[in-house]
Design an enzyme around this catalytic site. Structure first.
Site, short mmCIF file in Angstrom:
data_model
loop_
_atom_site.label_atom_id
_atom_site.label_comp_id
_atom_site.label_asym_id
_atom_site.label_seq_id
_atom_site.Cartn_x
_atom_site.Cartn_y
_atom_site.Cartn_z
N TYR A 103 0.85 -1.17 -0.04
CA TYR A 103 0.10 -0.25 -0.15
C TYR A 103 0.79 1.17 0.13
CZ TYR A 103 -3.42 3.30 1.47
OH TYR A 103 -4.31 4.47 1.81
N THR A 126 1.63 3.89 1.72
CA THR A 126 2.41 4.40 2.74
C THR A 126 3.29 3.37 3.41
OG1 THR A 126 0.66 3.44 4.36
CG2 THR A 126 0.45 5.91 3.40
N LYS A 127 3.46 2.09 3.08
CA LYS A 127 4.30 0.75 3.64
C LYS A 127 5.67 0.94 3.18
CE LYS A 127 0.54 -0.16 5.67
NZ LYS A 127 -0.55 -1.40 5.57
N THR A 128 6.47 0.27 3.72
CA THR A 128 7.95 0.33 3.55
C THR A 128 8.41 0.27 2.36
OG1 THR A 128 8.29 -1.85 4.18
CG2 THR A 128 8.70 -0.58 5.87
N MET A 129 7.71 -0.45 1.25
CA MET A 129 7.77 -0.45 -0.17
C MET A 129 6.48 -0.39 -0.78
SD MET A 129 9.18 -3.95 -1.71
CE MET A 129 8.15 -4.06 -3.10
#
Ligand SMILES: *Cc1c(COP(=O)(O)O)cnc(C)c1O
Length: 387
Positions: A186, A188-191
């Site tokens: 998603y 906003t996630k780390t990738m």
């Protein structure tokens, strides 16, 4: 620069991601195809350092991945699944998709991951599976998790939406042999791939079921059908499946993001270290540190206001907006959400840790495309609001 508003999160996209997406458009293969297949293999290589031994199934979200994993592991009506109350609603909603019931578990006060002692008190004859969330990028201690699952004969699906990459007792999450581990890409996630996810499993039969159910219950995916040595218009529908496949455009972006993940992870860790130092004297409980043989992916940097703070959480959030910094709250515990509260008659007292921590927690921006100036701006803002 410091006049600009700093958002809570901003994707870290370079020309390489843009070129990769443009290439898929020029190649004419938009849906699941060669990039999705390569992304799955590269994801396995990343987690196992090339050793393999796990299967990866690319999907269009972590929510889809959780649904596929629960389904492949046989969860159905009458079953109960242990889920932390301290999570996003996905972890629990996918249990409901299958007609089963989530049983919410209170949190460890330090890490805010699920508390296995509390989970033990909530096990019944109907409990089939536990779905721990490795909150913020920390982890549920792996040996304790494995012992708990084996003692109660439970399947394990790890919600690793925050935990890419996280070392848990010496090995990366996704490589401990649990039934399935689910990742989110998603925005906003780390990738990030905008929307997207991945499920990994050591079990070939579980991977096969998830591949089938990912695409309408068809037993071969579209790419195989058109490119195998015996091209065929024939396909078999073996179950009423879902439409959860990942597009090649998203996969192309994911491949570049995965390649850049070590660099992005190091940047987030450096920002977290600066915050730890800059906030040490403030009325804040700083995020828990990982255990010695574990790491932190720093998807989130949640702080908790202590009794000495002169503002409460809501006022802190409002004052940070005036200082031109976006924040967020992770999470509103599920036992406080109308649907879950009313369906299962949940009260705040049933989850004393999560209910109390929710009142005083707030997540600060920690994303890899933050400039040093932006980090300084956040530090100055937090100090101004709390001093
Ligand atoms: C973001 C998130 C999800 C859902 O991810 P999607 O890819 O948006 O479906 C699930 N669980 C947790 C803990 C999350 O933070």
């Amino acid at each position: 620069m410091t006049d600009d508003f700093i958002p809570f999160a901003r994707p870290d996209i370079t020309e390489a991601e843009i070129d990769a997406v443009a290439d898929t458009m020029r190649n004419g293969w938009l849906t699941t195809g060669p990039n999705a297949a390569a992304f799955e293999q590269e994801f396995i290589d990343f987690l196992t350092d090339g050793a393999g031994g796990i299967h990866a199934v690319a999907v269009n979200s972590a929510t889809s991945g959780l649904h596929l994993a629960y389904e492949a592991l046989g969860i159905g009506p009458g079953d109960e699944v242990l889920v932390p109350t301290w999570t996003f609603t996905s972890t629990a909603e996918a249990v409901r998709y299958l007609g089963a019931d989530p049983v919410f578990v209170d949190s460890d006060p330090e890490t805010l991951c699920l508390d296995l002692d509390d989970a033990a008190r909530r096990v019944t004859e109907r409990t089939k599976l536990i779905a721990p969330v490795h909150y913020s990028g920390l982890s549920v201690p792996n040996q304790a998790l494995a012992d708990f699952a084996s003692a109660h004969h439970l399947k394990v699906v790890e919600d690793a939406a925050h935990a890419l990459p996280t070392l848990n007792e010496g090995k990366l999450i996704g490589t401990h042999g649990h039934d399935a581990t689910v990742y989110s890409f998603y925005a906003t996630k780390t990738m990030a791939t905008g929307e997207g996810g991945m499920v990994v499993t050591p079990h070939e039969d579980i991977a096969k079921r998830m591949r089938t159910m990912r695409l309408h219950g068809i037993n071969r995916d579209v790419f195989d059908r058109y490119t195998s040595r015996k091209p065929s218009w024939h396909y078999d529908v073996v179950a009423p499946g879902y439409k959860y496949n990942l597009t090649d455009t998203a996969a192309a972006m994911g491949r570049v993001q995965l390649h850049r993940l070590p660099e992005m992870t190091a940047r987030r860790a450096a920002i977290a270290a600066r915050y730890d130092e800059a906030f040490a004297d403030l009325p804040l409980q700083l995020p828990a540190q990982p255990a010695a043989d574990s790491s932190h992916a720093w998807h989130l940097y949640p702080v908790r206001l202590t009794e000495d703070a002169t503002v409460d959480r809501d006022e802190f959030v409002a004052r940070m907006v005036e200082e031109r910094v976006g924040t967020s709250v992770h999470f509103i515990p599920l036992h406080l959400q109308p649907y879950w509260r009313d369906t299962y008659q949940l009260a705040p007292e049933m989850y004393p840790v999560a209910s109390a921590e929710f009142a005083r927690i707030v997540s600060l921006p920690v994303f890899s495309s933050m400039s040093d100036q932006e980090v300084d701006h956040v530090i100055t803002a937090v100090r101004a609001v709390l001093s």
